[in-house]
Design a protein around this motif. Structure first.
Motif, PDB file in Angstrom:
ATOM      1  N   LEU A  33      56.977 101.880  51.621  1.00  0.00           N
ATOM      2  CA  LEU A  33      58.047 100.539  52.310  1.00  0.00           C
ATOM      3  C   LEU A  33      57.275  99.603  52.914  1.00  0.00           C
ATOM      4  O   LEU A  33      57.156  98.414  52.784  1.00  0.00           O
ATOM      5  CB  LEU A  33      59.292 101.287  52.941  1.00  0.00           C
ATOM      6  CG  LEU A  33      60.370 101.975  52.251  1.00  0.00           C
ATOM      7  CD1 LEU A  33      61.168 102.669  53.187  1.00  0.00           C
ATOM      8  CD2 LEU A  33      60.888 101.343  51.334  1.00  0.00           C
ATOM      9  N   ALA A  34      56.320 100.190  53.608  1.00  0.00           N
ATOM     10  CA  ALA A  34      55.414  99.250  54.432  1.00  0.00           C
ATOM     11  C   ALA A  34      54.397  98.608  53.617  1.00  0.00           C
ATOM     12  O   ALA A  34      54.359  97.141  53.713  1.00  0.00           O
ATOM     13  CB  ALA A  34      54.528 100.147  55.557  1.00  0.00           C
ATOM     14  N   ALA A  35      53.942  99.215  52.512  1.00  0.00           N
ATOM     15  CA  ALA A  35      53.121  98.365  51.429  1.00  0.00           C
ATOM     16  C   ALA A  35      54.033  97.549  50.858  1.00  0.00           C
ATOM     17  O   ALA A  35      53.651  96.230  50.584  1.00  0.00           O
ATOM     18  CB  ALA A  35      52.649  99.183  50.314  1.00  0.00           C
ATOM     19  N   VAL A  36      55.158  97.482  50.498  1.00  0.00           N
ATOM     20  CA  VAL A  36      55.947  96.730  49.836  1.00  0.00           C
ATOM     21  C   VAL A  36      56.075  95.418  50.693  1.00  0.00           C
ATOM     22  O   VAL A  36      56.158  94.280  50.554  1.00  0.00           O
ATOM     23  CB  VAL A  36      57.545  97.245  49.337  1.00  0.00           C
ATOM     24  CG1 VAL A  36      58.516  96.106  48.836  1.00  0.00           C
ATOM     25  CG2 VAL A  36      57.116  98.317  48.235  1.00  0.00           C
ATOM     26  N   GLY A  37      56.364  95.840  52.003  1.00  0.00           N
ATOM     27  CA  GLY A  37      56.704  94.756  53.160  1.00  0.00           C
ATOM     28  C   GLY A  37      55.480  93.981  53.350  1.00  0.00           C
ATOM     29  O   GLY A  37      55.619  92.841  53.549  1.00  0.00           O
ATOM     30  N   VAL A  38      54.340  94.412  53.492  1.00  0.00           N
ATOM     31  CA  VAL A  38      52.989  93.883  53.643  1.00  0.00           C
ATOM     32  C   VAL A  38      52.841  92.810  52.189  1.00  0.00           C
ATOM     33  O   VAL A  38      52.467  91.750  52.473  1.00  0.00           O
ATOM     34  CB  VAL A  38      51.868  94.563  53.931  1.00  0.00           C
ATOM     35  CG1 VAL A  38      50.498  93.796  53.713  1.00  0.00           C
ATOM     36  CG2 VAL A  38      52.112  95.458  55.219  1.00  0.00           C
ATOM     37  N   VAL A  39      53.064  93.145  51.209  1.00  0.00           N
ATOM     38  CA  VAL A  39      52.930  92.488  49.936  1.00  0.00           C
ATOM     39  C   VAL A  39      53.812  91.179  50.087  1.00  0.00           C
ATOM     40  O   VAL A  39      53.575  90.321  49.810  1.00  0.00           O
ATOM     41  CB  VAL A  39      53.092  93.293  48.748  1.00  0.00           C
ATOM     42  CG1 VAL A  39      53.200  92.393  47.458  1.00  0.00           C
ATOM     43  CG2 VAL A  39      51.779  94.309  48.526  1.00  0.00           C
ATOM     44  N   LEU A  40      55.044  91.765  50.288  1.00  0.00           N
ATOM     45  CA  LEU A  40      56.280  90.619  50.299  1.00  0.00           C
ATOM     46  C   LEU A  40      55.891  89.399  51.339  1.00  0.00           C
ATOM     47  O   LEU A  40      56.017  88.522  51.408  1.00  0.00           O
ATOM     48  CB  LEU A  40      57.562  91.209  50.668  1.00  0.00           C
ATOM     49  CG  LEU A  40      58.175  91.869  49.584  1.00  0.00           C
ATOM     50  CD1 LEU A  40      59.467  92.603  49.804  1.00  0.00           C
ATOM     51  CD2 LEU A  40      58.352  90.861  48.235  1.00  0.00           C
ATOM     52  N   TYR A  41      55.318  90.001  52.759  1.00  0.00           N
ATOM     53  CA  TYR A  41      54.861  89.422  53.526  1.00  0.00           C
ATOM     54  C   TYR A  41      53.933  88.034  53.249  1.00  0.00           C
ATOM     55  O   TYR A  41      54.121  86.844  53.297  1.00  0.00           O
ATOM     56  CB  TYR A  41      54.348  89.923  54.815  1.00  0.00           C
ATOM     57  CG  TYR A  41      53.787  89.178  56.118  1.00  0.00           C
ATOM     58  CD1 TYR A  41      55.003  88.657  56.871  1.00  0.00           C
ATOM     59  CD2 TYR A  41      52.506  88.490  55.998  1.00  0.00           C
ATOM     60  CE1 TYR A  41      54.515  87.698  58.052  1.00  0.00           C
ATOM     61  CE2 TYR A  41      52.229  87.671  56.877  1.00  0.00           C
ATOM     62  CZ  TYR A  41      52.882  87.217  58.076  1.00  0.00           C
ATOM     63  OH  TYR A  41      52.792  86.237  59.009  1.00  0.00           O
ATOM     64  N   PHE A  42      52.684  88.665  52.517  1.00  0.00           N
ATOM     65  CA  PHE A  42      51.842  87.617  52.125  1.00  0.00           C
ATOM     66  C   PHE A  42      52.152  87.218  51.025  1.00  0.00           C
ATOM     67  O   PHE A  42      51.427  85.736  50.736  1.00  0.00           O
ATOM     68  CB  PHE A  42      50.438  88.464  51.949  1.00  0.00           C
ATOM     69  CG  PHE A  42      49.844  88.813  53.214  1.00  0.00           C
ATOM     70  CD1 PHE A  42      49.222  87.973  54.160  1.00  0.00           C
ATOM     71  CD2 PHE A  42      49.798  90.034  53.748  1.00  0.00           C
ATOM     72  CE1 PHE A  42      48.650  88.185  55.370  1.00  0.00           C
ATOM     73  CE2 PHE A  42      49.333  90.613  54.993  1.00  0.00           C
ATOM     74  CZ  PHE A  42      48.584  89.412  55.680  1.00  0.00           C
ATOM     75  N   ALA A  43      53.109  87.376  50.232  1.00  0.00           N
ATOM     76  CA  ALA A  43      53.819  86.441  49.005  1.00  0.00           C
ATOM     77  C   ALA A  43      54.254  85.339  49.710  1.00  0.00           C
ATOM     78  O   ALA A  43      54.210  84.270  49.209  1.00  0.00           O
ATOM     79  CB  ALA A  43      54.698  87.320  48.143  1.00  0.00           C
ATOM     80  N   GLY A  44      55.138  85.601  51.094  1.00  0.00           N
ATOM     81  CA  GLY A  44      55.594  84.315  51.624  1.00  0.00           C
ATOM     82  C   GLY A  44      54.622  83.338  52.038  1.00  0.00           C
ATOM     83  O   GLY A  44      54.732  82.267  52.263  1.00  0.00           O
TER      84      GLY A  44
ATOM     85  N   VAL B  78      51.743  83.040  50.704  1.00  0.00           N
ATOM     86  CA  VAL B  78      51.171  82.137  49.456  1.00  0.00           C
ATOM     87  C   VAL B  78      52.147  81.145  49.384  1.00  0.00           C
ATOM     88  O   VAL B  78      51.719  79.948  49.227  1.00  0.00           O
ATOM     89  CB  VAL B  78      51.209  83.047  48.317  1.00  0.00           C
ATOM     90  CG1 VAL B  78      50.935  82.191  47.180  1.00  0.00           C
ATOM     91  CG2 VAL B  78      50.060  84.008  48.382  1.00  0.00           C
ATOM     92  N   ILE B  79      53.358  81.340  49.327  1.00  0.00           N
ATOM     93  CA  ILE B  79      54.582  80.160  49.292  1.00  0.00           C
ATOM     94  C   ILE B  79      54.438  78.980  50.132  1.00  0.00           C
ATOM     95  O   ILE B  79      54.410  77.923  49.785  1.00  0.00           O
ATOM     96  CB  ILE B  79      55.800  80.980  49.130  1.00  0.00           C
ATOM     97  CG1 ILE B  79      56.041  81.724  47.939  1.00  0.00           C
ATOM     98  CG2 ILE B  79      56.896  79.615  49.328  1.00  0.00           C
ATOM     99  CD1 ILE B  79      57.291  82.466  47.925  1.00  0.00           C
TER     100      ILE B  79
END
Length: 112
Positions: free
Chosen positions: A70-81, A83-84
């Protein structure tokens, strides 16, 4: 967890933690771009704390794998944001920075 997954997860946790601490400590190399991208100053503490939480979650994942995932998913989503945000600010020369921080978290997620 394999040795590779352990090392990659540790690197991801270190990088997310470093990035979170840099925001909270108002490191110039982090907050100047945030201001230039138009990220409200009132969000900065929350963003830093989210990155620190992701780092702690990745470390906790060594003992509680679901927390690590869950933390890895959150970190990936954070940095996807992130990038946006860089794209919306048309700061294409800065695109590498959030991708560099996202890569180890994405790799850790793939190895979990």
């Amino acid at each position: 967890m394999s040795t590779t997954a352990t090392v990659v997860t540790a690197v991801a946790a270190f990088m997310a933690g470093f990035s979170g601490a840099a925001v909270l400590l108002r490191a110039k190399f982090v907050v100047e771009p945030l201001a230039a991208y138009g990220v409200p100053r009132t969000w900065w503490n929350t963003l830093g704390l989210l990155k620190l939480a992701g780092a702690l979650g990745l470390v906790a994942g060594f003992w509680l794998p679901v927390v690590g995932v869950l933390a890895a998913v959150g970190v990936v989503l954070y940095f996807a944001g992130a990038v946006i945000t860089v794209v919306r600010a048309k700061a294409y020369g800065h695109m590498a920075f959030p991708l560099v921080y996202m890569a180890p978290a994405a790799a850790a997620l793939a190895l979990m």
